[in-house]
Design an enzyme around this catalytic site. Structure first.
Site: not given
Ligand code: DGL
Length: 293
Positions: A193, A15, A161
């Site tokens: 993750c 993602s 991020e």
């Protein structure tokens, strides 16, 4: 005629920045290989989406990579590996697909000493129970019993991020998410993750030095290397490596510049310019309503 398998790139997607933690491991385990990376930054986070939406994203992301004639797809996202791996496999039609769950469960079962394994991941990954199933299978194979404890840590994704790797906010959030796992006495923690290794210093400090962190990227990279060797043997009768220097490509669906800066900081090396890609699909509204022209 398509190019020989060995000179075709490996496709990797996530993602967003998380898959770069897998790319980092691939760069060191298979430095001769070219990589096409896609980060779906426009639709991030994946971890809070429904399984139906994730399956659609998985098909679309795989289609993008397949248009680059990739020889293998690495689903560098635990969320999609847990919920939509078969969608990618169907799209890939025989091209090998490597997910994160199997390699990580294998590594964790072989790492634990007291049989207590923790898993942290997105809400979708934890809800899927894919890790519990894979660990059960691996422990049966290894002939040991494992106790599994899990926790969803959704805020770790935006923190990674943002590049907040050593921030007080990250420390406080880590303490809140991880204290229960510490209390359970786990000795092995799966970073379920691919964004989480970006925060591994904080996670390690919070868990203490007695806990071994299992990184999806490292576990998956060793499976990729094994597969490459098998393919090379099949193609030429001997293990060989691609000729020339590798050519990497980075594609993102939004804000390429920010992605590039954080990616380069994390990898500690230059990346090719991240290129923007957009989906050219017709959107429809469910029900009878029409989109006004
Ligand atoms: N890095 C991804 C994973 O491994 C997805 C994070 C997200 O977009 O929520 O699950």
């Amino acid at each position: 005629m398509s190019e020989p398998v060995r000179s075709r790139p490996i496709g990797v997607f996530d993602s967003g920045i998380g898959g770069m933690t897998v790319v980092k491991e691939l760069f060191s385990a298979a430095p001769q290989e070219s990589i096409v990376y896609f980060g779906d930054t426009a639709r991030l986070p994946y971890g809070s989406k429904s399984v139906e939406t994730l399956q659609r994203f998985a098909r679309e992301d795989a289609e993008l990579l397949l248009s680059f004639d990739v020889k293998m797809i690495v689903v560098a996202c635990n969320t999609l590996s847990a919920t939509a791996l078969d969608e990618v496999e169907r799209k890939a039609r025989g091209i090998p697909v490597i997910g994160m769950i199997g390699p990580c469960a294998h590594a964790a079962v072989r790492t634990t000493r007291n049989g207590k394994i923790g898993i942290i991941g997105t809400e979708a990954t934890i809800a899927s129970q894919a890790y519990e199933a894979a660990i059960e299978e691996e422990s049966r194979r290894a002939g040991i019993r494992c106790e599994v404890h899990s926790a969803a840590c959704p805020l770790f994704v935006p923190l990674a991020e943002e590049g907040w790797t050593e921030h007080l906010a990250t420390e406080l959030i880590a303490e809140s998410y991880l204290k229960e796992l510490r209390y359970r006495g786990i000795d092995t923690l799966i970073l379920g993750c691919t964004h989480y290794p970006v925060l591994s210093n904080v996670i390690q400090r919070t868990m203490g030095t007695g806990v071994t962190l299992v990184n999806s990227g490292a576990a998956a990279a060793s499976v990729v290397v094994e597969l490459l060797e098998t393919e090379r043997e099949g193609e030429e009768g001997s293990v060989s490596i691609p000729h020339g220097s590798p050519e990497h490509r980075v594609l993102v669906s939004d804000v390429p510049r920010k992605f590039q800066a954080i990616g380069e900081r994390f990898l500690g090396r230059k990346l090719p310019d991240a290129r923007l890609v957009t989906w050219k699909e017709a959107w429809t509204i469910s029900g009878s309503m029409e989109i006004p022209s």
